[in-house]
Design an enzyme around this catalytic site. Structure first.
Site, mmCIF file in Angstrom:
data_model
loop_
_atom_site.group_PDB
_atom_site.id
_atom_site.type_symbol
_atom_site.label_atom_id
_atom_site.label_comp_id
_atom_site.label_asym_id
_atom_site.label_seq_id
_atom_site.Cartn_x
_atom_site.Cartn_y
_atom_site.Cartn_z
ATOM 1 N N HIS A 290 27.650 7.535 65.194
ATOM 2 C CA HIS A 290 28.074 7.109 63.777
ATOM 3 C C HIS A 290 28.892 5.819 64.253
ATOM 4 C CE1 HIS A 290 30.464 6.987 60.268
ATOM 5 N NE2 HIS A 290 31.869 6.750 60.835
ATOM 6 N N ASN B 266 30.352 -0.226 57.066
ATOM 7 C CA ASN B 266 30.375 1.134 57.074
ATOM 8 C C ASN B 266 29.578 1.824 55.934
ATOM 9 O OD1 ASN B 266 30.760 3.844 58.009
ATOM 10 N ND2 ASN B 266 33.061 3.801 58.095
ATOM 11 N N SER C 118 42.565 7.455 64.338
ATOM 12 C CA SER C 118 40.964 7.862 64.029
ATOM 13 C C SER C 118 40.220 7.537 65.117
ATOM 14 C CB SER C 118 40.642 7.163 62.727
ATOM 15 O OG SER C 118 40.616 5.874 62.702
ATOM 16 N N SER D 234 35.683 12.327 60.038
ATOM 17 C CA SER D 234 36.976 12.212 59.992
ATOM 18 C C SER D 234 37.553 13.808 59.510
ATOM 19 C CB SER D 234 37.659 11.298 59.556
ATOM 20 O OG SER D 234 37.448 10.136 60.045
ATOM 21 N N ASP E 98 42.015 -15.252 62.251
ATOM 22 C CA ASP E 98 40.892 -15.667 63.169
ATOM 23 C C ASP E 98 39.761 -14.895 62.912
ATOM 24 O OD1 ASP E 98 39.265 -16.647 65.323
ATOM 25 O OD2 ASP E 98 40.397 -16.097 66.922
ATOM 26 N N GLU F 79 30.598 11.439 50.911
ATOM 27 C CA GLU F 79 32.071 11.573 50.644
ATOM 28 C C GLU F 79 32.696 10.729 49.682
ATOM 29 O OE1 GLU F 79 34.541 10.008 53.907
ATOM 30 O OE2 GLU F 79 32.714 9.965 54.935
ATOM 31 N N THR G 99 36.488 -2.969 57.135
ATOM 32 C CA THR G 99 35.313 -2.085 57.757
ATOM 33 C C THR G 99 34.800 -1.426 56.410
ATOM 34 O OG1 THR G 99 36.712 -0.270 58.002
ATOM 35 C CG2 THR G 99 36.518 -1.841 59.820
ATOM 36 N N CYS H 14 31.946 11.715 57.046
ATOM 37 C CA CYS H 14 30.863 10.935 57.639
ATOM 38 C C CYS H 14 29.822 12.160 58.367
ATOM 39 C CB CYS H 14 31.298 9.960 58.447
ATOM 40 S SG CYS H 14 32.278 8.765 57.878
ATOM 41 N N LYS I 36 32.499 1.360 72.326
ATOM 42 C CA LYS I 36 33.583 2.193 73.024
ATOM 43 C C LYS I 36 32.848 3.554 73.200
ATOM 44 C CE LYS I 36 37.500 -0.520 71.911
ATOM 45 N NZ LYS I 36 38.737 -0.748 71.070
HETATM 46 N N1 CAA Z 1 39.601 -12.337 68.985
HETATM 47 C C1 CAA Z 1 38.973 -11.242 69.693
HETATM 48 N N2 CAA Z 1 39.445 -9.962 69.452
HETATM 49 C C2 CAA Z 1 40.478 -9.750 68.680
HETATM 50 C C3 CAA Z 1 41.043 -10.855 68.004
HETATM 51 C C4 CAA Z 1 40.680 -12.395 68.131
HETATM 52 N N3 CAA Z 1 40.992 -13.266 67.550
HETATM 53 N N4 CAA Z 1 42.135 -10.385 67.323
HETATM 54 C C5 CAA Z 1 42.232 -9.154 67.729
HETATM 55 N N5 CAA Z 1 41.190 -8.657 68.407
HETATM 56 C C6 CAA Z 1 40.531 -7.198 68.806
HETATM 57 C C7 CAA Z 1 41.812 -6.629 69.402
HETATM 58 O O1 CAA Z 1 42.494 -6.863 70.560
HETATM 59 C C8 CAA Z 1 41.419 -5.343 69.004
HETATM 60 O O2 CAA Z 1 40.400 -4.688 70.110
HETATM 61 P P1 CAA Z 1 40.446 -3.468 70.904
HETATM 62 O O3 CAA Z 1 40.521 -2.424 69.772
HETATM 63 O O4 CAA Z 1 39.506 -3.490 72.017
HETATM 64 O O5 CAA Z 1 42.172 -3.220 71.229
HETATM 65 C C9 CAA Z 1 40.385 -5.387 68.016
HETATM 66 O O6 CAA Z 1 40.137 -6.493 67.763
HETATM 67 C C10 CAA Z 1 40.948 -4.701 66.558
HETATM 68 O O7 CAA Z 1 42.154 -5.435 66.393
HETATM 69 P P2 CAA Z 1 43.282 -4.514 65.760
HETATM 70 O O8 CAA Z 1 43.439 -3.590 66.612
HETATM 71 O O9 CAA Z 1 44.429 -5.570 65.682
HETATM 72 O O10 CAA Z 1 42.951 -4.482 64.371
HETATM 73 P P3 CAA Z 1 43.501 -3.667 63.523
HETATM 74 O O11 CAA Z 1 44.992 -3.273 63.263
HETATM 75 O O12 CAA Z 1 43.072 -4.332 62.051
HETATM 76 O O13 CAA Z 1 42.709 -2.046 63.181
HETATM 77 C C11 CAA Z 1 41.038 -0.387 63.243
HETATM 78 C C12 CAA Z 1 41.415 -1.728 63.657
HETATM 79 C C13 CAA Z 1 42.265 0.482 63.140
HETATM 80 C C14 CAA Z 1 39.954 0.321 63.685
HETATM 81 C C15 CAA Z 1 40.807 -0.527 61.434
HETATM 82 O O14 CAA Z 1 39.731 -1.497 61.295
HETATM 83 C C16 CAA Z 1 40.905 0.597 60.619
HETATM 84 O O15 CAA Z 1 41.721 1.232 60.366
HETATM 85 N N6 CAA Z 1 39.384 0.912 60.411
HETATM 86 C C17 CAA Z 1 39.282 2.110 59.530
HETATM 87 C C18 CAA Z 1 39.289 3.246 60.204
HETATM 88 C C19 CAA Z 1 38.006 3.704 61.287
HETATM 89 O O16 CAA Z 1 36.986 2.972 60.977
HETATM 90 N N7 CAA Z 1 38.277 4.212 62.109
HETATM 91 C C20 CAA Z 1 37.258 4.729 63.176
HETATM 92 C C21 CAA Z 1 37.006 6.002 63.527
HETATM 93 S S1 CAA Z 1 37.115 7.020 62.347
HETATM 94 C C22 CAA Z 1 35.475 7.313 61.723
HETATM 95 O O17 CAA Z 1 34.480 6.779 62.394
HETATM 96 C C23 CAA Z 1 35.300 7.735 60.255
HETATM 97 C C24 CAA Z 1 34.953 6.458 59.496
HETATM 98 O O18 CAA Z 1 33.956 6.239 59.172
HETATM 99 C C25 CAA Z 1 36.062 5.704 58.676
#
Ligand code: CAA
Length: 389
Positions: free
Chosen positions: A233, A276, A201, A309, A29, A79, A152, A111, A242
């Site tokens: 960031h 990103n 993370s 990170s 979705d 990085e 991302t 970052c 958040k």
């Molecule tokens: N409609 C609306 N919302 C939906 C939805 C739908 N159909 N389906 C899912 N969502 C929502 C979920 O409820 C969730 O919301 P919350 O976070 O508020 O709970 C959100 O969408 C994400 O869904 P999931 O948790 O299921 O997503 P995911 O398992 O694919 O992972 C993530 C999300 C872990 C952030 C992933 O994108 C990821 O691994 N990203 C890379 C790591 C990252 O960016 N980390 C950030 C901090 S580290 C940092 O900042 C350094 C850097 O640059 C990497």
């Protein structure tokens, strides 16, 4: 003496993958991306685009406005480095014909490195006001296919000229910082893609924000209400939302929805459609704020939360300078974003597979129209070129 950002410009790739295309291909979705993580598009680098060509595109318009022989140092944060020994900034030095009386070094801590380079440039100028330092933050965010991080990805480079009597932002002395040895995101030397413990993370990011806020308020005496706009960031825009909710709670202030959005939303608009860009992402957020605000924010205070990170984080502030709007390069930023070409999923896969994959001999097809591109690799040496565009 005021020291800070005198000129500021960013560059991103010429292509993007829409997260609608991505969602359709993966049978997910699309609101998981549009709403759940708050992302719409990711800029995708072609194989002949890398952090050096992006950095040159970001820096060139700044150099056209000054005497580039005055640049006394280039601090290059990344990085997604292209060489384990030679700084990407030295390739940049060659491409941009900078003076030989200039020193160059690469900064790395995920970052966070862009903020580190900015702070160190500021300290160098405070020590010697004649210095004019080019700070570059440039990254290509690349994850493996079919991993949580794939949605991302993105890329971008920001160039900032740091001087005395800056025309855009005075960086204020004093900041809050925090380090903890954790494995939330990393990239071993043998890999072109990052590894990440995604959910973990996000927790480390928010904990780091609380830690730097405590240190920042203790060491500067400033409070939440002293700050007018908040830049974070942004790995994906929901993370910034958040973060701001966390800070509002931590500071114990009450905001209306309209106040909350006014403080953060303009600083997310570009990131939402670029993706990103790791070390550049915080500064693309700042540029997004400046380019998308309708009101003049002279003398207002902007805060910066940098998170790298691994992890290192810092929170600092700056004050917008009178007349700053006259030196912004807003049109250029908007035109670059608007002229990007959408990729099909198949084209995206081709770029993903080739980009940065090897250092074998290759002459690269022209996908990146310039004005700077990676032309090829010969005998393990990278060759860049300036194009006519
Ligand atoms: N409609 C609306 N919302 C939906 C939805 C739908 N159909 N389906 C899912 N969502 C929502 C979920 O409820 C969730 O919301 P919350 O976070 O508020 O709970 C959100 O969408 C994400 O869904 P999931 O948790 O299921 O997503 P995911 O398992 O694919 O992972 C993530 C999300 C872990 C952030 C992933 O994108 C990821 O691994 N990203 C890379 C790591 C990252 O960016 N980390 C950030 C901090 S580290 C940092 O900042 C350094 C850097 O640059 C990497």
């Amino acid at each position: 003496m005021k020291v800070g950002i005198d000129l500021l410009h960013f560059a991103t790739a010429n292509y993007y993958l829409g997260l609608d295309t991505f969602a359709a291909e993966k049978n997910i979705d699309v609101d998981k991306f549009y709403v759940g993580i708050g992302q719409e598009k990711m800029s995708i680098a072609s194989p002949d685009e890398d952090i050096v060509s992006l950095a040159a595109k970001a820096a060139a318009p700044i150099l056209q406005k000054i005497d580039s022989n005055e640049i006394s140092a280039v601090l290059f944060a990344t990085e997604s480095g292209v060489d384990q020994s030679k700084s990407a900034g030295v390739f940049l030095h060659g491409l941009l014909n900078l003076s030989n009386r200039c020193r160059i070094v690469e900064f790395k801590q995920a970052c966070y490195a862009g903020a580190a380079a900015l702070q160190m440039a500021t300290a160098l100028v405070r020590a010697n006001p004649k210095e004019k330092i080019l700070v570059i933050a440039a990254d290509v965010a690349k994850y493996d296919l079919d991993t949580s991080g794939e949605a991302t990805q993105g890329c971008g480079a920001v160039a900032m000229l740091i001087t005395e009597a800056p025309r855009i932002l005075e960086i204020e002395p004093g900041s809050g910082y925090y380090t903890d040895d954790v494995m939330d995101f990393w990239r071993p030397n043998s890999r072109t893609t990052a590894l990440v413990d995604g959910k973990y993370s996000t927790k480390v990011y928010l904990n780091s924000l609380k830690q730097v806020w405590e240190h920042f308020t203790e060491s500067t005496g400033k409070s939440f209400t002293d700050i007018d706009y908040f830049c974070y960031h942004i790995p994906f825009t929901k993370m910034a939302e958040k973060a701001h909710q966390t800070l509002v709670r931590k500071a114990g202030v009450k905001l209306t929805q309209a106040q909350f959005q006014a403080q953060t939303l303009p600083g997310q608009l570009y990131n939402r459609i670029i993706g990103n860009s790791y070390s550049a992402s915080l500064f693309i957020s700042f540029i997004s704020l400046l380019d998308n605000l309708t009101e003049n924010i002279e003398n207002k205070r902007v805060s910066f939360f940098s998170y790298g990170s691994g992890c290192v984080a810092e929170f600092f502030t700056g004050v917008m300078q009178p007349g700053y709007q006259s030196v912004l390069m807003t049109e250029n930023h908007k035109a670059q974003i608007d002229k990007r070409i959408p990729l099909t999923y198949t084209q995206y896969l081709e770029f993903h597979q080739q980009m940065g994959a090897s250092d074998e001999n290759v002459t690269l097809n022209i996908n990146n129209p310039g004005p700077y591109r990676l032309a090829g690799i010969k005998d393990h040496k990278r060759y860049y070129e300036k194009t006519d565009q």
